[in-house]
Design an enzyme around this catalytic site. Structure first.
Site, PDB file in Angstrom:
ATOM      1  N   CYS A 114       0.821  -1.224   0.000  1.00 47.44           N
ATOM      2  CA  CYS A 114       0.000   0.000   0.000  1.00 47.44           C
ATOM      3  C   CYS A 114       0.851   1.268   0.000  1.00 47.44           C
ATOM      4  CB  CYS A 114      -0.931   0.002   1.199  1.00 47.44           C
ATOM      5  SG  CYS A 114      -2.021  -1.419   1.182  1.00 47.44           S
ATOM      6  N   HIS A 260      -4.188   6.623   1.790  1.00 45.96           N
ATOM      7  CA  HIS A 260      -4.399   5.283   1.250  1.00 45.96           C
ATOM      8  C   HIS A 260      -5.828   4.836   1.584  1.00 45.96           C
ATOM      9  CE1 HIS A 260      -3.971   1.277   0.007  1.00 45.96           C
ATOM     10  NE2 HIS A 260      -4.184   0.791   1.214  1.00 45.96           N
ATOM     11  N   ASN A 290      -9.876  -1.469  -1.549  1.00 42.66           N
ATOM     12  CA  ASN A 290      -8.439  -1.217  -1.401  1.00 42.66           C
ATOM     13  C   ASN A 290      -7.716  -1.732  -2.651  1.00 42.66           C
ATOM     14  OD1 ASN A 290      -5.752  -1.136  -0.702  1.00 42.66           O
ATOM     15  ND2 ASN A 290      -5.969  -2.304   1.192  1.00 42.66           N
TER      16      ASN A 290
END
Ligand code: ACO
Length: 333
Positions: A114, A260, A290
């Site tokens: 990430c 994020h 995500n």
């Protein structure tokens, strides 16, 4: 020394929209649970044997090149961030390069999950500032949907969170020292590697791939969600505050925070701790879930195209993920 500016951005997500209700067909979960715990409503998934990560990256790059009014041949190098490579090796960067038809320029793969886009941004910034390369393509691209554990109950732990997509940024030098990347701060703490990882298949085991690995699901991602959550809400605001302090800025100076997108609750907690109001924050985890290294450039491109981000704005970026790795960046747009 010049600063690094974002010349253009682009993003591409697969056409197929997957709603929470569909996931309840694979796992013991529900739309209500996923919305309440993560804020996610839909995500995009590729069709099996359809688009690959570098296909998604190619479309995102084409849109960025179009916006920049630049041919692919103007690129000096490629930085390709992903945790879901098409092949064990080589990395995705060379496949994107081949599709772009720009043989010869370097293609670097970044494996920082990430935080991949921020790690890539730091590398690009260094190369541009020192004059090594003038036109850097930084891409985050992920195909998670093909590696989810549909056939086991525990697959729901990460399965409901991940989506596919790609985002691209073209970076280059600017002589205007009031603009560009002000700083990037990167961190890692390998003591927590096992809290979010794919244990196998890898060269720690001998033989490195057996039926037991497959039977035990060692090729699937595993996450200690609560622990990851706890660290994310602490370390993301800390990383951003530290960078703001260095730049003698404060949270109230931020025009736009793109964090994020792992969980809306994480991002709300980060914003709360920094004292940011809703107007300073952009979230799209509701629509995409995500998308790991692709998350920040996808959100960034949406903000650019909707004029949510304008020249002169102070943009803050922050990410946290597997490793643990995390980081922050400040950009005067
Ligand atoms: N559907 C329904 N129930 C579920 C699901 C699901 N998908 N997953 C877990 N549950 C159950 C659990 O079994 C548990 O049941 P119990 O109370 O009977 O034991 C209950 O729901 C609560 O589970 P928790 O894990 O405590 O739920 P939490 O509120 O922590 O939310 C979540 C889970 C969404 C995963 C959250 O912990 C999270 O977002 N963690 C961080 C994710 C993240 O930031 N990842 C980093 C980036 S990813 C990367 O780097 C690759």
């Amino acid at each position: 020394m010049p600063r690094t500016e974002f010349i253009a951005t682009g993003h591409h997500v697969p056409e197929r929209v997957v709603a929470n209700e569909e996931l309840a067909e694979y796992w013991d979960t529900s739309d209500a649970w996923i919305r309440a715990r993560s804020g996610i409503e839909t995500r995009r998934w590729v069709e099996p044997r359809g688009e690959t990560g570098s296909d998604l990256a190619l479309e995102a790059t084409r849109k960025a090149l179009d916006s920049a009014g630049m041919p692919a041949s103007a690129l000096d190098c490629i930085i390709y961030a992903t945790l879901s490579p098409e092949h064990y090796f080589p990395g995705g960067g060379v496949f994107l390069q081949r599709k772009l038809g720009v043989q010869g320029i370097p293609a670097l793969d970044v494996r920082n999950q990430c935080s991949g886009f921020l790690y890539g941004l730091s590398i690009a910034d260094g190369w541009i500032r020192t004059g090594q390369y003038r036109r850097v393509l930084l891409v985050g691209a992920e195909v998670h949907s093909l590696a989810l554990e549909y056939d086991r109950p525990e697959g729901r732990n990460v399965g409901v969170l991940f989506g596919d997509g790609a985002g691209a940024a073209i970076l280059g030098p600017t002589e205007d020292d009031s603009r560009g990347v002000l700083g990037v701060n990167l961190f890692a703490d390998g003591r927590f590697a096992e809290l979010l990882w794919v244990e196998g298949v890898g060269m720690r085991d001998s033989p490195w791939l057996t039926r037991t690995h497959l039977n035990e699901g060692k090729h699937y991602p595993r996450m200690a969600g609560r622990e990851v959550f706890r660290h994310a809400v602490k370390l993301m605001p800390e990383a951003l505050r530290a960078l703001l302090d260095t730049e003698r800025l404060g949270p109230s100076d931020i025009d736009l925070l793109v964090a994020h997108q792992a969980n809306l609750r994480i991002n709300e907690a980060v914003a709360r701790q920094l004292g940011l109001d809703e107007g300073q924050v952009y979230n799209n985890v509701q629509r995409y879930g995500n998308t790991t290294a692709a998350t920040i450039p996808i959100a960034l491109d949406e903000c650019v195209r909707s004029a949510r981000l304008r020249r002169g704005d102070l943009l803050a970026l922050v990410a946290f993920g597997s490793g643990f790795t995390w980081g922050s960046a400040l950009v005067r747009w």
